[in-house]
Design an enzyme around this catalytic site. Structure first.
Site, PDB file in Angstrom:
ATOM      1  N   LEU A  32       0.812  -1.217   0.000  1.00 40.25           N
ATOM      2  CA  LEU A  32       0.000   0.000   0.000  1.00 40.25           C
ATOM      3  C   LEU A  32       0.850   1.274   0.000  1.00 40.25           C
ATOM      4  CD1 LEU A  32      -2.759  -1.220   2.482  1.00 40.25           C
ATOM      5  CD2 LEU A  32      -2.889  -1.125  -0.008  1.00 40.25           C
TER       6      LEU A  32
ATOM      7  N   VAL B 102       2.393   4.278  -2.612  1.00 39.28           N
ATOM      8  CA  VAL B 102       1.571   5.210  -3.390  1.00 39.28           C
ATOM      9  C   VAL B 102       0.707   4.523  -4.460  1.00 39.28           C
ATOM     10  CG1 VAL B 102       3.637   5.806  -4.737  1.00 39.28           C
ATOM     11  CG2 VAL B 102       1.673   7.275  -4.851  1.00 39.28           C
ATOM     12  N   MET B 103       1.280   3.557  -5.179  1.00 41.68           N
ATOM     13  CA  MET B 103       0.520   2.922  -6.260  1.00 41.68           C
ATOM     14  C   MET B 103      -0.593   2.018  -5.716  1.00 41.68           C
ATOM     15  SD  MET B 103       1.518   3.910  -9.247  1.00 41.68           S
ATOM     16  CE  MET B 103       0.913   2.644 -10.366  1.00 41.68           C
ATOM     17  N   GLY B 104      -0.246   1.180  -4.755  1.00 39.75           N
ATOM     18  CA  GLY B 104      -1.222   0.253  -4.195  1.00 39.75           C
ATOM     19  C   GLY B 104      -2.358   0.993  -3.496  1.00 39.75           C
TER      20      GLY B 104
ATOM     21  N   ASN C 162      -0.511  -4.715   4.037  1.00 42.80           N
ATOM     22  CA  ASN C 162       0.839  -4.227   3.746  1.00 42.80           C
ATOM     23  C   ASN C 162       1.782  -4.913   4.710  1.00 42.80           C
ATOM     24  OD1 ASN C 162       2.352  -2.111   2.131  1.00 42.80           O
ATOM     25  ND2 ASN C 162       3.025  -1.612   4.198  1.00 42.80           N
TER      26      ASN C 162
ATOM     27  N   SER D 296      -0.214   1.364 -16.200  1.00 45.71           N
ATOM     28  CA  SER D 296       0.476   2.598 -16.593  1.00 45.71           C
ATOM     29  C   SER D 296      -0.301   3.825 -16.139  1.00 45.71           C
ATOM     30  CB  SER D 296       0.634   2.632 -18.108  1.00 45.71           C
ATOM     31  OG  SER D 296       1.202   3.851 -18.484  1.00 45.71           O
TER      32      SER D 296
ATOM     33  N   LYS E 193       3.531  -3.840 -21.456  1.00 45.89           N
ATOM     34  CA  LYS E 193       3.783  -2.660 -20.610  1.00 45.89           C
ATOM     35  C   LYS E 193       5.235  -2.191 -20.773  1.00 45.89           C
ATOM     36  CE  LYS E 193       3.594   0.556 -17.472  1.00 45.89           C
ATOM     37  NZ  LYS E 193       4.491   0.539 -16.399  1.00 45.89           N
TER      38      LYS E 193
ATOM     39  N   HIS F 168       5.550  -0.444 -24.043  1.00 47.41           N
ATOM     40  CA  HIS F 168       4.908   0.862 -23.851  1.00 47.41           C
ATOM     41  C   HIS F 168       5.909   1.851 -23.256  1.00 47.41           C
ATOM     42  CE1 HIS F 168       3.224   3.679 -20.924  1.00 47.41           C
ATOM     43  NE2 HIS F 168       2.198   3.824 -21.742  1.00 47.41           N
ATOM     44  N   ASN F 169       6.626   1.411 -22.232  1.00 46.65           N
ATOM     45  CA  ASN F 169       7.615   2.298 -21.603  1.00 46.65           C
ATOM     46  C   ASN F 169       8.760   2.620 -22.560  1.00 46.65           C
ATOM     47  OD1 ASN F 169       5.991   1.773 -19.386  1.00 46.65           O
ATOM     48  ND2 ASN F 169       7.703   1.747 -17.960  1.00 46.65           N
TER      49      ASN F 169
ATOM     50  N   GLU G 264       7.628   5.164 -24.844  1.00 48.18           N
ATOM     51  CA  GLU G 264       7.600   6.431 -24.083  1.00 48.18           C
ATOM     52  C   GLU G 264       9.000   7.089 -24.093  1.00 48.18           C
ATOM     53  OE1 GLU G 264       5.765   5.896 -20.154  1.00 48.18           O
ATOM     54  OE2 GLU G 264       7.450   7.011 -19.321  1.00 48.18           O
TER      55      GLU G 264
ATOM     56  N   LYS H  43      14.890   4.263 -14.958  1.00 48.18           N
ATOM     57  CA  LYS H  43      14.658   3.185 -13.994  1.00 48.18           C
ATOM     58  C   LYS H  43      14.888   1.821 -14.619  1.00 48.18           C
ATOM     59  CE  LYS H  43      10.956   5.055 -11.230  1.00 48.18           C
ATOM     60  NZ  LYS H  43       9.701   4.561 -10.681  1.00 48.18           N
TER      61      LYS H  43
ATOM     62  N   ARG I 220      20.071   8.920 -23.191  1.00 48.85           N
ATOM     63  CA  ARG I 220      20.066   9.171 -21.743  1.00 48.85           C
ATOM     64  C   ARG I 220      21.415   8.787 -21.149  1.00 48.85           C
ATOM     65  NH1 ARG I 220      14.190   7.926 -18.921  1.00 48.85           N
ATOM     66  NH2 ARG I 220      12.892   8.598 -20.654  1.00 48.85           N
TER      67      ARG I 220
END
Ligand code: NDP
Length: 476
Positions: A10, A12-14, A32, A128, A182, A185-186, A189, A260, A287
């Site tokens: 739990l 931020v995302m959860g 959690n 996402s 996914k 997708h990144n 991005e 990341k 990068r």
């Protein structure tokens, strides 16, 4: 009372996913590793819906209706394995573990196989849209067994972003398909961001526009075919003025892009599949170059020379850069979709590429008008070998190519790096070439390693006896 779904992890995302389920009327079990986060969620957001907080994994599992649906939203990697090891023994046949973190698809394939052997469904779901998306509607890319989607899909579709009432969530394919998509997708991005950054750099360095001017230009582009979340936020970033110095925000930020790792994963997977995702690769490398401080400092200190001559841009710079950006973006997406299709074939996932474009239209970072055209292209021809031969994209690139070439020439002549624009153009020209110099490479390979070659005029493998008596002989 039992919960329809549970979330463990739990941060931020959860937390935001759990709130999103609750806001849609689902009873949500909470767990959690450390109870503090669970307590905090209920204290702060308990009024948003019905939550069943649990201190232990056993309580959490007991509070779920069957088949149990457990969303795992923890730090990707060993933490995910630790959570799976904790929960799997507590679950019963047909229950589902849904990993919504950013797992590597190979880990997802491994976990899915191990849990299948225990009669459990493991769903690797790409999510996402960051924390805002998790709360207000992400784009969701669930993989795993098709049967599990029947029991899980409606809940995920409830909380997903919507376009014209349609959820940005679809069953992508078996085992690691969701996390693979996914990941790509990144990667896309990364490419999109690099291309936008190159457009900014050329407008600034060649056109002499200020960041605020360029913000205005991007706002204008956002109304047209480039309309997208990334163009929109780029304008916002360029408009930003640093409060402490009064300078444009972009001028006070250290020019070293961090990462990341999902872009790197995409390129690694592409290399394994043999798919040329040069747009994504260039953006990952760009990068890395920006962060390569030692080399950059040495090159600056040595005052490595730039161009000595070369005039300004011939043509309307703003219009040309828009065309170059659009054409390069088409190439980057064409390559990303090719990678998805190659993996789909390799792993037997049977991914519908048009459906991927559809679920990226909202909730995620690369959401854009553009994706409608990709969807339409695959609707028209599901077997499209590359987006570049779809009539919409073919015409768009045909219309853009002269401007695109002028921009790449200007960048080269003025010594401004534009690896995204120029590599995309090289890819395009490689695809359209009737003959490539690869024939010569085959000759070299045959010369030094007897690797053989194929001929244009007859079937079979051939080897030339290069060194024999100083005169090549042919050995069929
Ligand atoms: P973090 O990645 O920061 O992970 C923190 C959570 O993981 C905490 O709940 C923590 O529990 C738990 N955790 C860490 N180690 C363990 C362990 N060994 N056993 C059990 N639990 C553990 O959280 P985020 O919310 O930022 O991200 C969650 C997932 O979502 C990640 O996989 C991330 O890559 C992915 N993601 C993130 C996005 C973002 O924008 N942040 C966007 C899309 C996906 P405790 O509180 O006890 O420390």
């Amino acid at each position: 009372q039992k919960a329809q779904i549970g979330v463990t992890g739990l941060a931020v995302m959860g937390r935001n996913l759990a709130r999103n389920f609750a806001r849609h009327g689902h009873t949500v079990a909470l767990h959690n590793r450390s109870y503090g986060r669970t307590k905090e969620l209920v204290e702060e957001f308990g009024h948003e819906g019905t939550f069943l907080p649990a201190e232990t994994a056993e309580q959490f599992v007991a509070s779920l209706e069957r088949p149990r649906r457990v969303v795992i939203m923890v730090k990707a990697g060993p933490a995910t394995d630790a959570v799976i090891d904790e929960f799997a023994p507590l679950l019963e046949e047909g229950d589902m573990l849904i990993d919504a973190g950013n797992a590597h698809y190979a880990d997802t394939r491994r976990r899915e196989a191990a849990l299948k052997a225990k009669g459990l469904h493991f769903v690797g779901a790409g999510v996402s849209g960051g924390e805002e998306g998790a709360l207000h509607g992400p784009s969701i890319m669930p993989g795993g067994p098709k049967e599990s989607y029947e029991a899980l899909g409606p809940l995920l579709e409830d909380i997903a972003a919507k376009v014209d009432g349609e959820a940005c969530c679809v069953h992508v394919g078996p085992d690691g398909a969701g996390h693979f998509v996914k990941m790509v997708h990144n990667g896309i991005e990364y490419a999109d961001m690099q291309l936008i950054a190159e457009a900014y750099d050329l407008l600034r360095q060649v056109g002499g526009y200020s960041p605020a001017d360029i913000a205005g230009i991007f706002q204008g582009w956002n109304e047209g075919r480039l309309g997208s979340y990334l163009i929109e936020i780029t304008a916002e970033v360029l408009k930003q003025v640093d409060a402490a110095t009064g300078k444009p925000f972009v001028d006070v930020v250290l020019d070293r892009a961090e990462q990341k790792g999902t872009g790197r994963w995409t390129v690694q997977a592409a290399l394994d599949l043999g798919v040329p995702v040069s747009g994504i690769a260039e953006s990952v490398f760009a990068r890395a170059i920006s962060g390569g401080v030692t080399e950059r400092e040495a090159a600056v200190a040595a005052d490595l020379p730039g161009p000595t001559g070369g005039g300004g841009h011939t043509g309307d710079l703003q219009a040309d850069v828009e065309q170059a950006l659009f054409a390069s973006k088409i190439v980057a997406y064409a390559q990303g979709f090719q990678q998805i299709q190659a993996a789909s074939k390799e792993y037997g996932w049977d991914i519908d590429p048009g459906a991927m474009a559809k679920i990226w239209r909202a909730g995620c970072i690369i959401r854009a008008k553009f994706l409608d055209f990709i969807k339409q292209a695959y609707d028209k021809n599901p077997a499209l070998p590359t987006l570049l031969v779809d009539s919409y994209f073919q015409d768009a690139v045909a219309g853009a190519q002269d401007a695109w070439r002028r921009v790449v020439v200007t960048a080269a002549q003025q010594g401004i790096p534009a690896p995204g624009f120029s590599s995309a153009l090289a890819y395009y020209d490689s695809l359209r070439a009737k003959r490539l110099p690869a024939a010569l490479i085959q000759g070299q390979r045959d010369f030094f390693g007897a690797h053989t070659y194929h001929r244009v005029d007859k079937p079979g493998s051939f080897h030339t006896l290069w060194a024999a008596e100083g005169r090549p002989e042919v050995d069929a």
